[in-house]
Design an enzyme around this catalytic site. Structure first.
Site, mmCIF file in Angstrom:
data_model
loop_
_atom_site.group_PDB
_atom_site.id
_atom_site.type_symbol
_atom_site.label_atom_id
_atom_site.label_comp_id
_atom_site.label_asym_id
_atom_site.label_seq_id
_atom_site.Cartn_x
_atom_site.Cartn_y
_atom_site.Cartn_z
ATOM 1 N N TYR A 33 14.576 19.542 -42.107
ATOM 2 C CA TYR A 33 13.445 20.252 -41.079
ATOM 3 C C TYR A 33 13.191 21.681 -41.600
ATOM 4 O O TYR A 33 14.006 22.372 -42.412
ATOM 5 C CB TYR A 33 13.970 20.029 -39.827
ATOM 6 C CG TYR A 33 15.115 20.929 -39.350
ATOM 7 C CD1 TYR A 33 14.788 22.446 -38.566
ATOM 8 C CD2 TYR A 33 16.261 20.795 -39.828
ATOM 9 C CE1 TYR A 33 15.725 22.927 -38.367
ATOM 10 C CE2 TYR A 33 17.390 21.658 -39.197
ATOM 11 C CZ TYR A 33 17.215 22.927 -38.606
ATOM 12 O OH TYR A 33 18.124 23.630 -38.277
ATOM 13 N N LYS A 149 18.515 22.184 -45.329
ATOM 14 C CA LYS A 149 18.467 22.247 -43.771
ATOM 15 C C LYS A 149 18.125 20.841 -43.510
ATOM 16 O O LYS A 149 17.025 20.448 -43.019
ATOM 17 C CB LYS A 149 17.042 23.098 -43.666
ATOM 18 C CG LYS A 149 16.910 23.762 -42.338
ATOM 19 C CD LYS A 149 15.758 24.778 -42.471
ATOM 20 C CE LYS A 149 15.532 25.383 -41.066
ATOM 21 N NZ LYS A 149 16.679 25.902 -40.557
ATOM 22 N N GLU A 181 28.399 31.696 -41.862
ATOM 23 C CA GLU A 181 27.351 32.268 -41.022
ATOM 24 C C GLU A 181 27.337 31.838 -39.486
ATOM 25 O O GLU A 181 28.397 31.513 -39.216
ATOM 26 C CB GLU A 181 26.094 31.525 -41.753
ATOM 27 C CG GLU A 181 26.525 29.876 -41.651
ATOM 28 C CD GLU A 181 25.258 29.185 -42.370
ATOM 29 O OE1 GLU A 181 23.978 29.842 -42.799
ATOM 30 O OE2 GLU A 181 25.540 27.915 -42.624
ATOM 31 N N LEU A 205 23.048 28.307 -45.408
ATOM 32 C CA LEU A 205 21.687 28.101 -45.613
ATOM 33 C C LEU A 205 21.155 29.329 -46.012
ATOM 34 O O LEU A 205 21.284 30.469 -45.317
ATOM 35 C CB LEU A 205 20.953 27.561 -44.267
ATOM 36 C CG LEU A 205 19.444 27.482 -44.337
ATOM 37 C CD1 LEU A 205 19.069 26.218 -45.344
ATOM 38 C CD2 LEU A 205 18.820 27.408 -43.312
#
Length: 294
Positions: A33, A149, A181, A205
Site C-alpha cells: 500500500y 510497505k 523507526e 521503511l
C-alpha cells in the site's frame, strides 16, 4: 461527504466497492500500500510514492503491469471527485483472488487488485508540530522486511496501541537497543548540530518524507548521517522528531521508557527541527509548480 473509490480501472461509489473475501489481501495480508497527501487539490510527492508502490510489488513478486502515468491520472481524477481540498489517498494492491492456499505460484491467471480512496484531513497538524509529542520506546517485534510497505501491519498496530494506552502519541521501536523507526514513522535525532537517522535497509521503511528531510538537510547545510543510534543516544539527543506523510514532522519532547518519563533535550521543539519544518512547509506551498513528471 461523498467518497469515491478507484477499483482497478473504475471509479465507483463506496457502497459499490465490494471486495471478494477470497482476495489474498484479506486472507493473508498479501499486498502492499501507499498513502499520499494532497494539499489544496495537489498531491505532494506523488511520483515518489508511486515508484515505491511499484518497487514494493516487485519485492513480493506481484506483477505490476499498470502504467504509472495512467495510475497517476486516475488518482488525480479520484482526488478531484472529493468535496474537500486537503486530505490523503490510500492505495492498496493485493496479489488477487484465489482459493485459500499459501502457494500462489501455480496461479498463472491471478490478477492483482487495486483499491484507492481518499480521506479528509481538514488542517495540517501545526499546533502539535510546534508543541511536540511524547513517544513510547518498545521492542520492534515486526518481520525483517520492513523496507516493503506491505499490508502486514499487526506488529505496528500493537506497538501503536500500547503507546496510546500509556498516553503517548507514537511508539519508537528498537532491536536489541538500536532504534529503528516508529510504528508508522521514521525517527531522527539531532546531536551537536548533526542530524542522524537509521540507514535505509531492510529494518526500516525508507519513508518519502524521510527522503525529503534528508534533501532539505543537505540544502540547508545541516550535516546528516544515516547511522544507527542506541536508546541511550536517543534519550541524550539535543532534539528528536518523527516524520511521516500524514503527520509530517513531529518534535519529540518527552519519552516513556520502562514506566519512566524522560524529557528529550530542552523538552521543547528544537531549532534544527523547526528549520526543517519551515523548509518542508515551503515545499508544500510550491506544490503547484512541482507536480509529477511521470
Amino acid at each position: 461527504m461523498k467518497t469515491k473509490v478507484l477499483l482497478n480501472n473504475r471509479i465507483v461509489d463506496l457502497k459499490s466497492a465490494n471486495v471478494n473475501i477470497l482476495d489474498r489481501g484479506y486472507q493473508f495480508g498479501d499486498g502492499v500500500y501507499e498513502v499520499v497527501r494532497f494539499y489544496d487539490h495537489a498531491y505532494f510527492e506523488l511520483e515518489a510514492h508511486l515508484i515505491r508502490l511499484k518497487e514494493s510489488c516487485e519485492k513480493i513478486n506481484i506483477p505490476f503491469k499498470m502504467h504509472l502515468k495512467k495510475l497517476e491520472s486516475d488518482l488525480v481524477y479520484l482526488m478531484n471527485t472529493c468535496d474537500y481540498s486537503t486530505g490523503y489517498v490510500y492505495i492498496q494492491i493485493t496479489r488477487g483472488v484465489m482459493d485459500r492456499n499459501h502457494i500462489y505460484r501455480d496461479q498463472l491467471d491471478l490478477k492483482p487488485q487495486l483499491v484507492a480512496y481518499t480521506v479528509k484531513e481538514e488542517k495540517r497538524p501545526l499546533k502539535l508540530m510546534e508543541q511536540g509529542i511524547t513517544v513510547h520506546v518498545t521492542d520492534d517485534i515486526r518481520w525483517l522486511l520492513c523496507d516493503i510497505k506491505s499490508l502486514n501491519l499487526l506488529g505496528s498496530v500493537l506497538a501503536k496501541n500500547k503507546a496510546h494506552e500509556k498516553g503517548a502519541k507514537e511508539a519508537v521501536l528498537h532491536r536489541d537497543g538500536i532504534i529503528t523507526e516508529g510504528s508508522s514513522t521514521n525517527v531522527f535525532i539531532v546531536k551537536d548540530g548533526t542530524l542522524y537517522t537509521h540507514p535505509a535497509n531492510n529494518l526500516i521503511l525508507n519513508g518519502i518524507t524521510r527522503r525529503v528531510i534528508i534533501d532539505i538537510a543537505k540544502k540547508e547545510g545541516i550535516p546528516i548521517k544515516e547511522t544507527a543510534f542506541t536508546i541511550d543516544e536517543f534519550l541524550n539527543a539535543d532534539e528528536a522528531f518523527t516524520s511521516s506523510t500524514t503527520a509530517e514532522i513531529m518534535p519529540i519532547v518527552s519519552v516513556l521508557l520502562d514506566e519512566k518519563t524522560y524529557a528529550l533535550g530542552t523538552g521543547k521543539r528544537g531549532v534544527i527541527t523547526q528549520k526543517i519544518q519551515d523548509a518542508y512547509s515551503d515545499l508544500i506551498a510550491k506544490i503547484p509548480q512541482n507536480q509529477s513528471t511521470l
